[in-house]
Write a protein that holds these residues in place. Structure first.
Motif, mmCIF file in Angstrom:
data_model
loop_
_atom_site.group_PDB
_atom_site.id
_atom_site.type_symbol
_atom_site.label_atom_id
_atom_site.label_comp_id
_atom_site.label_asym_id
_atom_site.label_seq_id
_atom_site.Cartn_x
_atom_site.Cartn_y
_atom_site.Cartn_z
ATOM 1 N N ASP A 1 0.835 -1.207 0.000
ATOM 2 C CA ASP A 1 0.000 0.000 0.000
ATOM 3 C C ASP A 1 0.875 1.265 0.000
ATOM 4 O OD1 ASP A 1 -2.855 0.994 0.306
ATOM 5 O OD2 ASP A 1 -1.894 1.995 2.006
ATOM 6 N N ASP A 2 1.881 1.281 0.856
ATOM 7 C CA ASP A 2 2.796 2.432 0.928
ATOM 8 C C ASP A 2 3.554 2.621 -0.385
ATOM 9 O OD1 ASP A 2 1.981 2.835 3.538
ATOM 10 O OD2 ASP A 2 3.798 1.983 4.446
ATOM 11 N N ALA A 3 4.012 1.515 -0.972
ATOM 12 C CA ALA A 3 4.760 1.591 -2.235
ATOM 13 C C ALA A 3 3.868 2.096 -3.363
ATOM 14 C CB ALA A 3 5.345 0.227 -2.585
ATOM 15 N N LEU A 4 2.624 1.644 -3.391
ATOM 16 C CA LEU A 4 1.693 2.115 -4.420
ATOM 17 C C LEU A 4 1.410 3.603 -4.254
ATOM 18 C CD1 LEU A 4 -0.775 -0.894 -4.505
ATOM 19 C CD2 LEU A 4 0.536 -0.043 -6.458
ATOM 20 N N GLU A 5 1.303 4.053 -3.022
ATOM 21 C CA GLU A 5 1.057 5.476 -2.781
ATOM 22 C C GLU A 5 2.248 6.313 -3.258
ATOM 23 O OE1 GLU A 5 -1.037 8.869 -1.703
ATOM 24 O OE2 GLU A 5 -1.748 6.834 -1.972
ATOM 25 N N ALA A 6 3.453 5.792 -3.061
ATOM 26 C CA ALA A 6 4.661 6.536 -3.436
ATOM 27 C C ALA A 6 4.971 6.436 -4.935
ATOM 28 C CB ALA A 6 5.852 6.026 -2.636
ATOM 29 N N ARG A 7 4.746 5.253 -5.529
ATOM 30 C CA ARG A 7 5.187 5.008 -6.909
ATOM 31 C C ARG A 7 4.069 4.814 -7.916
ATOM 32 N NH1 ARG A 7 10.456 1.409 -6.616
ATOM 33 N NH2 ARG A 7 11.229 1.982 -4.572
ATOM 34 N N GLU A 8 2.912 4.395 -7.468
ATOM 35 C CA GLU A 8 1.725 4.103 -8.277
ATOM 36 C C GLU A 8 1.829 2.815 -9.097
ATOM 37 O OE1 GLU A 8 -0.554 8.181 -9.114
ATOM 38 O OE2 GLU A 8 1.317 8.033 -10.234
ATOM 39 N N LEU A 9 3.006 2.491 -9.599
ATOM 40 C CA LEU A 9 3.198 1.285 -10.412
ATOM 41 C C LEU A 9 4.336 0.482 -9.792
ATOM 42 C CD1 LEU A 9 2.173 0.040 -13.156
ATOM 43 C CD2 LEU A 9 4.213 1.051 -14.177
ATOM 44 N N TYR B 1 -1.033 -1.492 -10.124
ATOM 45 C CA TYR B 1 -1.186 -0.047 -10.274
ATOM 46 C C TYR B 1 -2.306 0.461 -9.365
ATOM 47 C CZ TYR B 1 -2.789 4.415 -12.148
ATOM 48 O OH TYR B 1 -3.186 5.721 -12.260
ATOM 49 N N ARG B 2 -2.052 1.610 -8.785
ATOM 50 C CA ARG B 2 -3.106 2.365 -8.101
ATOM 51 C C ARG B 2 -2.701 3.830 -8.114
ATOM 52 N NH1 ARG B 2 -3.455 1.334 -2.177
ATOM 53 N NH2 ARG B 2 -2.108 3.134 -2.060
ATOM 54 N N GLN B 3 -3.622 4.668 -8.536
ATOM 55 C CA GLN B 3 -3.352 6.101 -8.524
ATOM 56 C C GLN B 3 -3.154 6.542 -7.079
ATOM 57 O OE1 GLN B 3 -6.610 8.845 -9.560
ATOM 58 N NE2 GLN B 3 -5.186 9.752 -11.014
ATOM 59 N N ALA B 4 -2.171 7.405 -6.849
ATOM 60 C CA ALA B 4 -1.909 7.914 -5.504
ATOM 61 C C ALA B 4 -3.126 8.674 -4.991
ATOM 62 C CB ALA B 4 -0.677 8.820 -5.512
ATOM 63 N N ARG B 5 -3.432 8.473 -3.719
ATOM 64 C CA ARG B 5 -4.568 9.186 -3.111
ATOM 65 C C ARG B 5 -4.267 10.672 -3.004
ATOM 66 N NH1 ARG B 5 -3.945 4.594 0.499
ATOM 67 N NH2 ARG B 5 -5.468 3.042 -0.081
ATOM 68 N N ASP B 6 -3.004 10.994 -2.675
ATOM 69 C CA ASP B 6 -2.555 12.380 -2.526
ATOM 70 C C ASP B 6 -2.274 12.949 -3.924
ATOM 71 O OD1 ASP B 6 -1.218 14.756 -2.101
ATOM 72 O OD2 ASP B 6 0.102 13.963 -0.545
ATOM 73 N N LYS B 7 -3.043 13.954 -4.317
ATOM 74 C CA LYS B 7 -2.894 14.532 -5.669
ATOM 75 C C LYS B 7 -1.479 15.016 -5.944
ATOM 76 C CE LYS B 7 -7.549 15.752 -6.840
ATOM 77 N NZ LYS B 7 -8.700 16.091 -6.139
ATOM 78 N N ASP B 8 -0.766 15.470 -4.903
ATOM 79 C CA ASP B 8 0.597 15.967 -5.080
ATOM 80 C C ASP B 8 1.591 14.847 -5.408
ATOM 81 O OD1 ASP B 8 -0.290 18.537 -4.544
ATOM 82 O OD2 ASP B 8 0.165 18.386 -2.403
ATOM 83 N N LYS B 9 1.244 13.603 -5.073
ATOM 84 C CA LYS B 9 2.145 12.476 -5.319
ATOM 85 C C LYS B 9 1.878 11.772 -6.644
ATOM 86 C CE LYS B 9 2.994 11.287 -0.493
ATOM 87 N NZ LYS B 9 2.875 10.253 0.515
ATOM 88 N N ARG C 1 2.106 10.735 -10.239
ATOM 89 C CA ARG C 1 3.135 10.875 -11.270
ATOM 90 C C ARG C 1 2.669 10.376 -12.622
ATOM 91 N NH1 ARG C 1 8.395 8.143 -8.558
ATOM 92 N NH2 ARG C 1 8.110 8.913 -6.476
ATOM 93 N N ILE C 2 1.803 9.370 -12.608
ATOM 94 C CA ILE C 2 1.405 8.724 -13.843
ATOM 95 C C ILE C 2 0.114 9.346 -14.354
ATOM 96 C CG2 ILE C 2 0.676 6.554 -14.903
ATOM 97 C CD1 ILE C 2 2.429 5.104 -12.834
#
Length: 103
Positions: free
Chosen positions: A41-49, A88-96, A98-99
């Motif tokens: 979950d943390d990795a997806l939030e940081a990287r998305e993919l 893949y999961r789009q980051a919840r935080d709009k600022d994070k 990237r994709i």
């Protein structure tokens, strides 16, 4: 939170991006612990993919494991090649975020 549905165009785009991504986790006989899901979950939030290697010692097929991870981490399986899965999961935080998926 529900993951958005990916179109075939989205999947193709994400698969092309995943070619250069190295696996950051290994899933094995330790199974699906809460800690593992939290790390994913943390990795997806940081990287998305992200890419995960499924070890021979893991119980279940890569497809079954990907499905269970996706259910628990609220992400989507982009690709399964051999014993590697791409999530893949789009980051919840709009600022994070990237994709940007193609329109």
């Amino acid at each position: 939170m529900s993951a958005q549905n990916l179109t075939s165009k989205d999947r193709a785009y994400l698969r092309s991006m995943a070619n250069t991504v190295e696996p950051i986790f290994q899933f094995g006989k330790g199974g699906m612990s809460e800690n593992f899901i939290r790390q994913v979950d943390d990795a997806l939030e940081a990287r998305e993919l992200i890419k995960i290697s499924i070890l021979e010692t893991a119980e279940g097929t890569p497809k079954e494991i990907a499905s269970e991870i996706c259910e628990k981490a609220h992400c989507q399986s982009v690709q399964i090649i051999g014993r590697k899965i791409v999530l893949y999961r789009q980051a919840r935080d709009k600022d994070k975020r990237r994709i940007v998926l193609p329109k």
